[in-house]
Each structure stands twice: as structure tokens, then as C-alpha cells.
Design an enzyme around this catalytic site. Structure first.
Site, PDB file in Angstrom:
ATOM      1  N   CYS A 382       0.831  -1.197   0.000  1.00  0.00           N
ATOM      2  CA  CYS A 382       0.000   0.000   0.000  1.00  0.00           C
ATOM      3  C   CYS A 382       0.875   1.261   0.000  1.00  0.00           C
ATOM      4  O   CYS A 382       1.383   1.639  -1.048  1.00  0.00           O
ATOM      5  CB  CYS A 382      -0.973  -0.036   1.176  1.00  0.00           C
ATOM      6  SG  CYS A 382      -2.375   1.052   0.911  1.00  0.00           S
ATOM      7  N   HIS A 511      -3.537  -4.807   0.716  1.00  0.00           N
ATOM      8  CA  HIS A 511      -2.758  -5.428   1.797  1.00  0.00           C
ATOM      9  C   HIS A 511      -2.844  -6.949   1.684  1.00  0.00           C
ATOM     10  O   HIS A 511      -3.750  -7.559   2.264  1.00  0.00           O
ATOM     11  CB  HIS A 511      -3.299  -4.984   3.161  1.00  0.00           C
ATOM     12  CG  HIS A 511      -3.040  -3.548   3.461  1.00  0.00           C
ATOM     13  ND1 HIS A 511      -1.836  -3.112   3.957  1.00  0.00           N
ATOM     14  CD2 HIS A 511      -3.808  -2.454   3.315  1.00  0.00           C
ATOM     15  CE1 HIS A 511      -1.874  -1.804   4.123  1.00  0.00           C
ATOM     16  NE2 HIS A 511      -3.062  -1.367   3.735  1.00  0.00           N
ATOM     17  N   GLU A 513      -1.187  -9.110   3.125  1.00  0.00           N
ATOM     18  CA  GLU A 513      -0.984  -9.761   4.431  1.00  0.00           C
ATOM     19  C   GLU A 513      -2.305 -10.093   5.126  1.00  0.00           C
ATOM     20  O   GLU A 513      -2.366 -11.003   5.957  1.00  0.00           O
ATOM     21  CB  GLU A 513      -0.093  -8.897   5.332  1.00  0.00           C
ATOM     22  CG  GLU A 513      -0.710  -7.593   5.846  1.00  0.00           C
ATOM     23  CD  GLU A 513      -0.535  -6.396   4.917  1.00  0.00           C
ATOM     24  OE1 GLU A 513      -0.286  -6.609   3.705  1.00  0.00           O
ATOM     25  OE2 GLU A 513      -0.663  -5.245   5.393  1.00  0.00           O
TER      26      GLU A 513
HETATM   27  N1  GLN Z   1      -1.661   6.668   3.191  1.00  0.00           N
HETATM   28  C1  GLN Z   1      -1.908   5.960   1.988  1.00  0.00           C
HETATM   29  C2  GLN Z   1      -3.323   6.181   1.463  1.00  0.00           C
HETATM   30  O1  GLN Z   1      -4.194   6.578   2.193  1.00  0.00           O
HETATM   31  C3  GLN Z   1      -1.629   4.480   2.151  1.00  0.00           C
HETATM   32  C4  GLN Z   1      -2.515   3.796   3.139  1.00  0.00           C
HETATM   33  C5  GLN Z   1      -2.030   2.444   3.541  1.00  0.00           C
HETATM   34  O2  GLN Z   1      -0.843   2.153   3.468  1.00  0.00           O
HETATM   35  N2  GLN Z   1      -2.918   1.597   4.005  1.00  0.00           N
HETATM   36  O3  GLN Z   1      -3.584   5.946   0.311  1.00  0.00           O
END
Ligand code: GLN
Length: 535
Positions: A382, A511, A513
């Protein structure tokens, strides 16, 4: 339907979630349909608005519900995906009751905490069971016995027990400390936590006695006498190196039989073979693979950081055990890497996990540059993918000052930007539950490394973010070798990026994970660990 309530005593963090997940697995393996529900005492409506340092990781379900890490334990042990019916916070319970009151659904009654809140708690418990057509619902009560926070959950438990005596069981997970100055295991705090339960009308049926070491007979006797339980219902639960072995340790002490006996049920089967094989594989010797995780969520030592990224650590383990290697995870403070990224050279693989905000972002970008240039396997989760795109834009495409608009709204090159619908919710200050959340489909590009790893054309993965790769830069990124290998079915959203000519340099907007399971490791982690073990 049968109900098992699980409470905790003495201190928080003694593994109530693991205990609940383990009991759920044991009952499932005995042939019963189970549905766990976590009852969280806080007033937040969901875990999405909580600081991960304080509360640990935010675990997202397929339906987009933002929950706490215990749901992760349940899913990993049960190897099943759960949904919004498997979590209830006190805030969400009050919210429903107050909404019903505003809608005159209570016909002008005076809406008291008891029984309106307790009824709502029980209706959530029943719903958790119904939604999975369960034989047994496991209700994990957050917090510890004796505090104000969770007393309504315990009251709901008491009332249900009065109505359905033979169908309701209470398991109390408590703690016996061994103070260093005494060197002796003390049972008094555990006795007191049971007394705290008794004070709110609950007598536990089974005690899981957590301690550094196994309980001896004299401790068991003492606890039995003071709590009014037969000694056989006091189960010793000493610290273990490997949390996945807990269900097997409980099974050895006959816990499944004891629970089923108390609920008037008979075991239908025993199906722990696959789990047993997994635990065995997790305890085998193997080559060490050194993984560095670059993070910022640590202010009170390594422990809070571990809790903030628990699913990442577990996903690393699942993939490593499957590949027969031993992962050694090191936490790397992003602020230090900004000055000295060379310390990454000793790692076989580096992960930049999810994150938010501007703090330490340049350190993370430096880390990504170092591993890209030095052929160290990289997995960006992400924010970790977004920052890899930023780094590539700056240092390979030569787009000076390229950034995510999350950090720099004035950048000349907003290579990561926010979607228009998201801008609207932010302007309205609607922060709760409004990110791109939950499972979204992605098409995997033929011929890519990632597609080969997945072994299929499509995947569905869990998201939690507001920002996305800016499509205006996609061509330039791809021409320079940073390929989009996963995208939304309408081609509008970048889901996975893979760098050509690198041993393994992959980032995902989701994600992975959150979907890795002991019995079903995630393909992206398998690819990453495999590349790391080759380095
Ligand atoms: N801060 C980033 C966003 O809002 C990534 C978020 C995250 O890593 N879950 O897009």
C-alpha cells in the site's frame, strides 16, 4: 445454538484472542460450525479511527469492516473469512440503540442501559451465530474483569446464562505472575479476577491459566478451592514460542472434550492433521532469511510496532514455513534510514508496509531507492507501493519533487493522488469508514511474475487507503520498466506494480498480508520470501 463467552483477567495482552481463536479451531475440528465475535469495549464505532500505536493493527475484512487484530487471529486459525457480524464495539452498539430511539422504535419507553444495551449486545451475539449458521458462537469480551468498560458485556452474559443455563459457558483467561524478587508463581491475582467476575454474577466454567511456566499441582489445587472449580477445569497455558501450537497444547489437556461435555455436545470428528503438519513445519530448522521492515509506528519500544504490523509478520511466517526457511525480522526506524540506507545491505529482503502521513516519508523513500539500486528483494504494501512509485518517478523518470499529494499538495508531479469522491468525504470531515476499503477484484497481467505466482488470472484483495497511482503517469512508468501487472477490472486503478530486471521488486495497492493464512500462504509473500532466500 450454544454460547461460549471468553473473558480476561489480571492484565491485558495475555492472549485472549489467541485462546478464543484456538478454541474456535478445536471446536471446528471436532465437527461443529463456529462463529466468533469480538466485543470491543471502546466507544469508537470501528477500529478505523484508532492510532495503531495504541491499539495495534487495523484488520480489514472483505466487506470493508475495520476491526482489531483479534479478527486476524480468528481468520488465520479458522482459515475462514469473517464479516461485520463478527465484531461489535460498544460504540456501534450504543449508536444502534440511540438511532432506534431517535426513530421511535422503542415506542416512547425510557431507554436504559440495562436492558436496552444488553439486549442489543445479545442481538449481535445471535446475529453472529445466525450469519454463519453456527452451532456454537464464541464471544470474546475485550478488556479485563473488574473494570467498568466491559461490565455490560458481562451483564449480557449473565442474563443469557439465566435464560439458557445449559447452553452458555464461560471461559476465563487469567494470569499467574512469577515476580522476579520471589521466584514463585502467585495465584492471588487470578483468584481476585475470578472474584471480580463473581461480583457481576458470573462463575467461570473453565479457567485458562496463563503464566510464564506450567502450573504445578499445588497452584491448581489452590485455584480450584478458591474459585469453586474442579481441578480438571483449570487448564495450564504457559508461554509458548509458537502461538500456532496453542490449539494442540489445549487439545493435549482435553480442553475440547471438557468444553463439549459442559455444553452437552459430542465430538463428531477429529480433524487437526493439517494444522498439526503446519505446526510441525513451523518448528523445523531451516536457512535463515533476514527481513527488514521499515516502519514508524514505534514510540514505546519494539512491542507496539509488532502489534501495528502483526499480519505482515504472520504472512512472512506462513510463506517462510511453507518454503522451509526461518524468517528473522528486524524493525528499521525509517527516520534513521534517511541518513544511512546502507544498513539495508545486510538484509535478504525489505518491506515497506502500510502507513499514513508525512512523518519519516523521506527515510522510506531512501530505503526503497537503496533496495531498488542494489537488487535487494522488495515488497511494498500500500503506502510501500505508493512510495516506490514516488521514488521511481524522482530518480528514474527525473520528475523532480514528485510526490503523493497526501504529503505534498503543491507538488509539480502528483504521481500519487486522491480520487475525486475521496476529496468530497474529506471536505465534509467524514473520516470514519470512508477509505477505499475491503475486497476489490484485480486482473493479473499475463506474462508477469505476479501472475505466475498467483497461478490465476484474477484475485480479490483487501484495501484500506485514500490515494491511488495517477493514471497520467502510467505510460511513463511502464516505458521505464515499472509495469502495472495488476489493475481493477475497469482498468482505472493500479493494483500491483512490478519492476522489470530486478530479482523481486513488487508493490501492491492492497494489503496481501490480510489474506495470508497458515494453511494458505499469500502468493506475493511466497514470491518475496523465495527471492529473499535466493539472495
Ligand atoms: N496513506 C496511503 C493512502 O491513504 C496508504 C494507506 C495504507 O498504506 N494503508 O492511500
Amino acid at each position: 445454538m450454544k454460547y461460549i463467552f471468553v473473558s480476561g483477567g489480571v492484565i491485558s495482552g495475555i492472549g485472549k484472542g489467541i485462546a478464543t481463536a484456538s478454541i474456535a479451531l478445536l471446536l471446528k475440528s471436532a465437527g461443529f460450525k463456529v462463529s466468533p465475535i469480538k466485543m470491543d469495549p471502546y466507544l469508537n464505532v470501528d477500529a478505523g479511527t484508532m492510532n495503531p500505536i495504541e491499539h495495534g493493527e487495523c484488520f480489514v475484512l472483505d466487506d470493508g469492516t475495520e476491526t482489531d487484530q483479534d479478527l486476524g487471529h480468528y481468520e488465520r486459525y479458522l482459515n475462514e473469512s469473517l464479516n461485520k457480524n463478527n465484531i461489535a464495539t460498544q460504540g456501534s452498539i450504543y449508536l444502534s440503540v440511540i438511532q432506534k430511539e431517535r426513530n421511535l422504535e422503542y415506542d416512547g419507553a425510557s431507554v436504559d442501559v440495562v436492558n436496552y444495551i444488553t439486549e442489543e449486545i445479545l442481538s449481535r451475539v445471535r446475529q453472529a451465530g445466525r450469519s454463519k449458521n453456527a452451532d456454537i458462537v464464541l464471544v470474546e469480551i475485550g478488556g479485563t474483569a473488574g473494570e467498568y468498560q466491559n461490565v455490560l458485556f458481562l451483564e449480557a452474559n449473565r442474563q443469557l446464562k439465566l435464560k439458557k443455563h445449559d447452553d452458555v459457558l464461560h471461559v476465563h483467561v487469567t494470569y499467574l505472575p512469577i515476580p522476579g524478587s520471589l521466584g514463585e508463581m502467585k495465584s492471588k491475582p487470578a483468584q481476585m479476577s475470578v472474584r471480580d467476575l463473581n461480583a457481576v454474577g458470573i462463575q467461570p466454567d473453565i479457567i485458562l491459566a496463563r503464566a510464564e511456566r506450567p502450573l504445578d499441582q499445588s497452584r491448581i489445587k489452590k485455584l480450584a478451592v478458591s474459585t469453586g472449580l474442579e481441578p480438571e477445569y483449570i487448564i495450564s497455558a504457559p508461554d509458548v514460542k509458537n502461538v500456532y501450537s496453542v490449539p494442540l497444547k489445549f487439545e493435549e489437556q482435553g480442553l475440547t472434550e471438557k468444553i463439549l461435555g459442559k455444553l452437552g455436545l459430542k465430538r463428531k470428528q477429529t480433524d487437526l492433521k493439517e494444522w498439526g503438519a503446519f505446526v510441525e513445519s513451523s518448528e523445523k530448522e531451516g536457512k535463515t532469511v533476514k527481513i527488514g521492515i521499515v516502519g514508524k509506528y514505534f514510540t514505546s519500544g519494539d512491542f507496539s510496532l509488532m502489534d501495528s504490523y502483526i499480519s505482515v509478520i504472520e504472512a512472512i511466517k506462513h510463506a517462510s514455513f511453507k518454503l522451509g526457511v526461518r524468517p528473522e525480522v528486524t524493525w528499521l526506524d525509517a527516520s534513521k534510514l534517511e541518513i544511512n540506507p546502507e544498513q539495508l545491505s545486510k538484509f535478504d529482503g525489505v518491506i515497506v508496509p502500510g502507513g499514513f502521513g508525512a512523518r519519516d516519508v523521506e527515510g522510506k523513500i531512501k530505503a526503497v531507492q537503496y533496495v531498488r539500486e542494489n537488487n535487494i528483494p522488495y515488497l511494498g504494501l500500500c503506502y510501500g507501493m505508493q512510495l516506490a512509485v514516488v521514488e521511481f518517478a524522482r530518480n528514474v523518470l527525473g520528475l523532480k519533487g514528485a510526490h503523493s499529494t497526501e504529503v505534498d499538495q503543491e507538488t509539480d508531479h502528483p504521481i500519487i493522488h486522491i480520487m475525486p469522491e475521496q476529496i468530497k468525504t474529506l471536505l465534509k470531515r467524514e473520516y470514519g469508514g470512508t477509505m477505499r476499503l475491503g475486497a476489490w477484484e484485480a486482473d493479473l497481467k499475463a506474462g508477469s511474475k505476479i501472475r505466475a505466482l498467483y497461478g490465476r488470472e484474477k484475485t480479490s484483495e483487501r484495501h484500506r487507503h485514500r490515494y491511488e497511482v495517477n493514471n497520467e503517469y502510467r505510460d511513463r512508468l511502464e516505458k521505464a520498466g515499472f509495469k502495472v501487472v495488476g489493475q481493477s477490472p475497469d482498468n482505472k486503478l493500479v493494483e500491483i506494480m512490478e519492476l522489470e530486471g530486478h530479482p523481486f521488486f513488487v508493490g501492491s495497492q492492497f494489503h496481501p498480508e490480510l489474506k495470508s493464512r497458515p494453511l494458505d500462504p499469500h502468493p506475493m509473500f511466497l514470491g518475496f520470501i523465495e527471492a529473499a532466500s535466493r539472495k
